[in-house]
Design a protein around this motif. Structure first.
Motif, PDB file in Angstrom:
ATOM      1  N   PRO A 180       0.813  -1.219   0.000  1.00  0.00           N
ATOM      2  CA  PRO A 180       0.000   0.000   0.000  1.00  0.00           C
ATOM      3  C   PRO A 180       0.848   1.271   0.000  1.00  0.00           C
ATOM      4  O   PRO A 180       1.926   1.305   0.603  1.00  0.00           O
ATOM      5  N   MET A 181       0.335   2.275  -0.672  1.00  0.00           N
ATOM      6  CA  MET A 181       0.973   3.590  -0.698  1.00  0.00           C
ATOM      7  C   MET A 181       1.260   4.090   0.706  1.00  0.00           C
ATOM      8  O   MET A 181       0.442   3.910   1.609  1.00  0.00           O
ATOM      9  N   GLY A 182       2.431   4.678   0.872  1.00  0.00           N
ATOM     10  CA  GLY A 182       2.759   5.327   2.131  1.00  0.00           C
ATOM     11  C   GLY A 182       3.259   4.394   3.217  1.00  0.00           C
ATOM     12  O   GLY A 182       3.438   4.816   4.368  1.00  0.00           O
ATOM     13  N   PHE A 218      16.298  -3.446   1.590  1.00  0.00           N
ATOM     14  CA  PHE A 218      15.163  -3.604   0.675  1.00  0.00           C
ATOM     15  C   PHE A 218      13.865  -3.024   1.244  1.00  0.00           C
ATOM     16  O   PHE A 218      13.024  -2.531   0.489  1.00  0.00           O
ATOM     17  N   ALA A 219      13.703  -3.069   2.533  1.00  0.00           N
ATOM     18  CA  ALA A 219      12.490  -2.484   3.117  1.00  0.00           C
ATOM     19  C   ALA A 219      12.475  -0.973   2.888  1.00  0.00           C
ATOM     20  O   ALA A 219      11.433  -0.390   2.557  1.00  0.00           O
ATOM     21  N   GLN A 220      13.617  -0.342   3.048  1.00  0.00           N
ATOM     22  CA  GLN A 220      13.700   1.103   2.799  1.00  0.00           C
ATOM     23  C   GLN A 220      13.465   1.424   1.322  1.00  0.00           C
ATOM     24  O   GLN A 220      12.827   2.424   0.990  1.00  0.00           O
ATOM     25  N   LEU A 221      13.984   0.561   0.446  1.00  0.00           N
ATOM     26  CA  LEU A 221      13.770   0.793  -0.990  1.00  0.00           C
ATOM     27  C   LEU A 221      12.293   0.662  -1.355  1.00  0.00           C
ATOM     28  O   LEU A 221      11.762   1.451  -2.144  1.00  0.00           O
ATOM     29  N   ILE A 222      11.623  -0.329  -0.783  1.00  0.00           N
ATOM     30  CA  ILE A 222      10.191  -0.509  -1.050  1.00  0.00           C
ATOM     31  C   ILE A 222       9.400   0.699  -0.538  1.00  0.00           C
ATOM     32  O   ILE A 222       8.521   1.227  -1.230  1.00  0.00           O
ATOM     33  N   ALA A 223       9.720   1.138   0.666  1.00  0.00           N
ATOM     34  CA  ALA A 223       9.012   2.302   1.224  1.00  0.00           C
ATOM     35  C   ALA A 223       9.222   3.529   0.348  1.00  0.00           C
ATOM     36  O   ALA A 223       8.299   4.316   0.115  1.00  0.00           O
ATOM     37  N   HIS A 224      10.444   3.679  -0.163  1.00  0.00           N
ATOM     38  CA  HIS A 224      10.725   4.802  -1.070  1.00  0.00           C
ATOM     39  C   HIS A 224       9.860   4.699  -2.323  1.00  0.00           C
ATOM     40  O   HIS A 224       9.267   5.691  -2.768  1.00  0.00           O
ATOM     41  N   ALA A 225       9.791   3.497  -2.890  1.00  0.00           N
ATOM     42  CA  ALA A 225       9.023   3.302  -4.133  1.00  0.00           C
ATOM     43  C   ALA A 225       7.541   3.555  -3.911  1.00  0.00           C
ATOM     44  O   ALA A 225       6.834   3.991  -4.822  1.00  0.00           O
ATOM     45  N   ARG A 252       2.542   5.911  -4.403  1.00  0.00           N
ATOM     46  CA  ARG A 252       1.830   4.943  -5.253  1.00  0.00           C
ATOM     47  C   ARG A 252       1.717   3.616  -4.506  1.00  0.00           C
ATOM     48  O   ARG A 252       2.518   3.298  -3.634  1.00  0.00           O
ATOM     49  N   ASN A 253       0.700   2.834  -4.883  1.00  0.00           N
ATOM     50  CA  ASN A 253       0.672   1.432  -4.492  1.00  0.00           C
ATOM     51  C   ASN A 253       1.617   0.662  -5.410  1.00  0.00           C
ATOM     52  O   ASN A 253       1.797   1.017  -6.571  1.00  0.00           O
ATOM     53  N   LEU A 254       2.197  -0.400  -4.891  1.00  0.00           N
ATOM     54  CA  LEU A 254       2.951  -1.322  -5.748  1.00  0.00           C
ATOM     55  C   LEU A 254       2.096  -2.568  -5.933  1.00  0.00           C
ATOM     56  O   LEU A 254       1.620  -3.156  -4.957  1.00  0.00           O
ATOM     57  N   GLY A 255       1.892  -2.982  -7.182  1.00  0.00           N
ATOM     58  CA  GLY A 255       1.091  -4.164  -7.446  1.00  0.00           C
ATOM     59  C   GLY A 255       1.848  -5.449  -7.172  1.00  0.00           C
ATOM     60  O   GLY A 255       3.085  -5.481  -7.191  1.00  0.00           O
ATOM     61  N   ALA A 256       1.115  -6.513  -6.898  1.00  0.00           N
ATOM     62  CA  ALA A 256       1.738  -7.822  -6.677  1.00  0.00           C
ATOM     63  C   ALA A 256       2.644  -8.157  -7.856  1.00  0.00           C
ATOM     64  O   ALA A 256       2.257  -7.998  -9.008  1.00  0.00           O
ATOM     65  N   PRO A 261      -1.330  11.077  -0.236  1.00  0.00           N
ATOM     66  CA  PRO A 261      -1.216  11.391   1.190  1.00  0.00           C
ATOM     67  C   PRO A 261      -1.222  12.890   1.478  1.00  0.00           C
ATOM     68  O   PRO A 261      -1.601  13.301   2.572  1.00  0.00           O
ATOM     69  N   SER A 262      -0.792  13.709   0.534  1.00  0.00           N
ATOM     70  CA  SER A 262      -0.631  15.135   0.830  1.00  0.00           C
ATOM     71  C   SER A 262      -0.999  15.969  -0.389  1.00  0.00           C
ATOM     72  O   SER A 262      -0.663  15.602  -1.520  1.00  0.00           O
ATOM     73  N   ASP A 263      -1.684  17.094  -0.170  1.00  0.00           N
ATOM     74  CA  ASP A 263      -1.875  18.027  -1.283  1.00  0.00           C
ATOM     75  C   ASP A 263      -0.892  19.197  -1.174  1.00  0.00           C
ATOM     76  O   ASP A 263      -1.077  20.250  -1.785  1.00  0.00           O
ATOM     77  N   GLU A 264       0.164  18.974  -0.417  1.00  0.00           N
ATOM     78  CA  GLU A 264       1.274  19.934  -0.380  1.00  0.00           C
ATOM     79  C   GLU A 264       2.343  19.569  -1.411  1.00  0.00           C
ATOM     80  O   GLU A 264       3.412  20.182  -1.445  1.00  0.00           O
ATOM     81  N   TRP A 265       2.081  18.525  -2.182  1.00  0.00           N
ATOM     82  CA  TRP A 265       3.085  18.041  -3.137  1.00  0.00           C
ATOM     83  C   TRP A 265       2.932  18.658  -4.525  1.00  0.00           C
ATOM     84  O   TRP A 265       3.592  18.244  -5.462  1.00  0.00           O
ATOM     85  N   GLY A 266       2.034  19.617  -4.678  1.00  0.00           N
ATOM     86  CA  GLY A 266       1.865  20.238  -5.995  1.00  0.00           C
ATOM     87  C   GLY A 266       1.171  19.328  -6.990  1.00  0.00           C
ATOM     88  O   GLY A 266       1.653  19.096  -8.095  1.00  0.00           O
TER      89      GLY A 266
END
Lengths: 336, 336
Positions: A151-153, A242-249, A253-257, B131-136
């Motif tokens: 999920p996003m975020g 990898f957890a940090q990379l996933i969170a960044h991605a 956006r959501n990441l699909g399966a 998540p945010s509308d501060e992102w333009g």
């Protein structure tokens, strides 16, 4: 559990379960026809595949067959998401140093990641086919994960649980096209042609204690034209796990399966300021560009050429007993 | 022919054929369950779908049903390739001018294109959730094509024949995140969240004479918070046509069937140096950023804000008789 995709004339190939030693495989058409189907329904399907895997390892299948890595597609022959990080900041630092620049401080806290193309991956034993070898063809040996739905975020703290499978990658790069593309400001496109993945994707538990802190703690082995080229520890100097990379991605956006997230070129700082080749007693490198950067910093110019038609690259990883984990990526460069 | 994908609880939805007036649809499970399946076998399946389309237009189907755009997924709810050009160089020139820079001469001959993420498109009537509308948050109204298999190295001369379907796009952008990302050098990632496509994808012949020279020669209509915002001619000022964009994308890679190639924000130069809004008698704009750039150039600062939670965008295209061609993209911005 170990899974692979065999060529069968279809675009997505046939999912097979492979035994731990990579010698036997069994098709699972009653469970899932393709890797993507398995990932789309992972919670339901993974336990069924695990049961097959356990039986296969016990030699209980009469319809298993010899596993032939050369018949493999990449585990996902095409994917909906391929995002590649650059988590070994040492690699990035060398790139910059070779052109006399410092890296911004933020590179140690904010991951670099590029959006890759994923519609036409090449098989692990297929040729790297390109129109020209004047484009600075390079390999990049990396580790990648495949996720379920993210999920996003999501926070890095929670992202690790979405890692379902691990693979190796050869993220083919066209070094000669990169400066022009990056100068345009829109990132890589033509300079990142099709990537290849290891024959086998494995669940993290296959690495036992070598999977820790969302990193793979084993050397990643590259052999270039049949000579040892790199053996850096994938678990060392990985600034972002990898957890940090996933969170960044997944920030916006959501990441699909079935999303594939790559580590970027595995690179160790080593004892010397500039690293050292295996022939000099070092752990070597996971791409040619890094050697050339070190040559540039040390000698004022690069002397190792990029890949030419006919050149060969092999990428693999072994456990401490010398058992091959993912099968081998073995590719030659050929002219279109 | 007009095709759409209806929500059915699966990840790829259900392919339906839609009549020319967008009032009736019919499922085609005996031909293809999903849009991707149809594209994977287009040469065989397209004639069968065309036959259904012709019968549907004649009212010959007893099992057709009312077509409800709000039940649509994007025609490909997830895709293997989404590459977005920036073919209206006027748009790029304005971006640069607003920050006091010239565009390089090469931008008129070498297309800009970024690799988009394609694993989680949003439906044409679904909210843009962030998540945010501060992102333009900004919309970008564009045209896109879907191709069949395109071989690496194809010339622009031959690329046009690979265009199988046309759609509209809202390429959602997070303007506030773009400068930081582009400064890192790896292109857009977090600043390009999920895009939405028009309810209906159509074959080029549906545009009759309005499809010429691999461009769509009709105005692209954007309505922002229910006010007319843009009506630029998509066929004008498109420096690179879709065949050129496809050839650019395929320089160093094959494109798989179902690859989506976008035009970039549609933008007309208009009579004045800086363009003008519909309220000023001009054709307006296809994104908020462009208005802000013009305000910056003209007034020294931007005054039109980016989208906030609750703001609405509608994107569509009509033929000369006022018939809606692709259905409408109608989205609101909502908080995650």
């Amino acid at each position: 559990m170990k899974l692979a995709t065999l060529r069968n004339g279809s675009r997505d190939g046939q999912l097979v379960v492979v035994n731990r030693e990579l010698t036997q495989a069994v098709a699972v058409p009653d469970i899932a026809l393709t890797m993507q189907t398995a990932l789309d329904n992972w919670q339901v399907i993974a336990p069924q595949l695990t049961e097959v895997y356990n039986q296969l390892n016990r030699g209980n299948y009469t319809d298993s067959f010899a596993f032939d890595q050369s018949q493999c597609e990449s585990p996902l022959p095409r994917a909906f998401q391929w995002a590649d990080g650059s988590a070994y900041v040492n690699h990035v630092e060398l790139v910059r140093k070779a052109r006399g620049a410092e890296i911004p401080e933020s590179f140690w806290t904010d991951p670099l990641m590029y959006q890759g193309g994923s519609d036409d991956f090449i098989g692990p034993h297929e040729d790297i086919i390109l129109p020209s070898d004047e484009w600075g063809i390079d390999f990049e040996a990396e580790v990648a994960v495949i996720t379920d739905d993210v999920p996003m975020g999501i926070s890095a703290e929670h992202a690790g649980s979405h890692i379902k499978l691990l693979m190796l990658v050869n993220d083919v790069s066209l070094r000669g096209l990169i400066p022009g593309e990056l100068a345009k400001g829109f990132g890589f496109f033509q300079s990142k042609p099709a990537s290849a993945f290891s024959p086998v994707a494995v669940t993290p538990d296959e690495l036992s204690d070598h999977w820790q802190d969302n990193k793979v703690h084993l050397p990643l082995l590259s052999e270039y034209n049949e000579n040892p080229f790199g053996k850096p520890q994938a678990g060392e100097d990985m600034t972002f796990d990898f957890a940090q990379l996933i969170a960044h991605a997944a920030k916006s956006r959501n990441l699909g399966a079935g999303a594939i997230i790559g580590s970027g070129t595995v690179s160790n700082k080593q004892g010397t300021e500039y690293g050292s080749a295996i022939s000099e007693g070092g752990v070597g490198y996971s791409c040619i560009a890094e050697v050339r950067m070190i040559e540039t910093i040390r000698d004022g110019q690069a002397s190792t050429p990029f890949m030419r038609f006919g050149d060969k690259i092999k990428i693999h990883m072994q456990d401490l007993q010398g058992q091959c984990i993912f099968g081998t990526i073995e590719q030659s460069v050929k002219q279109l």
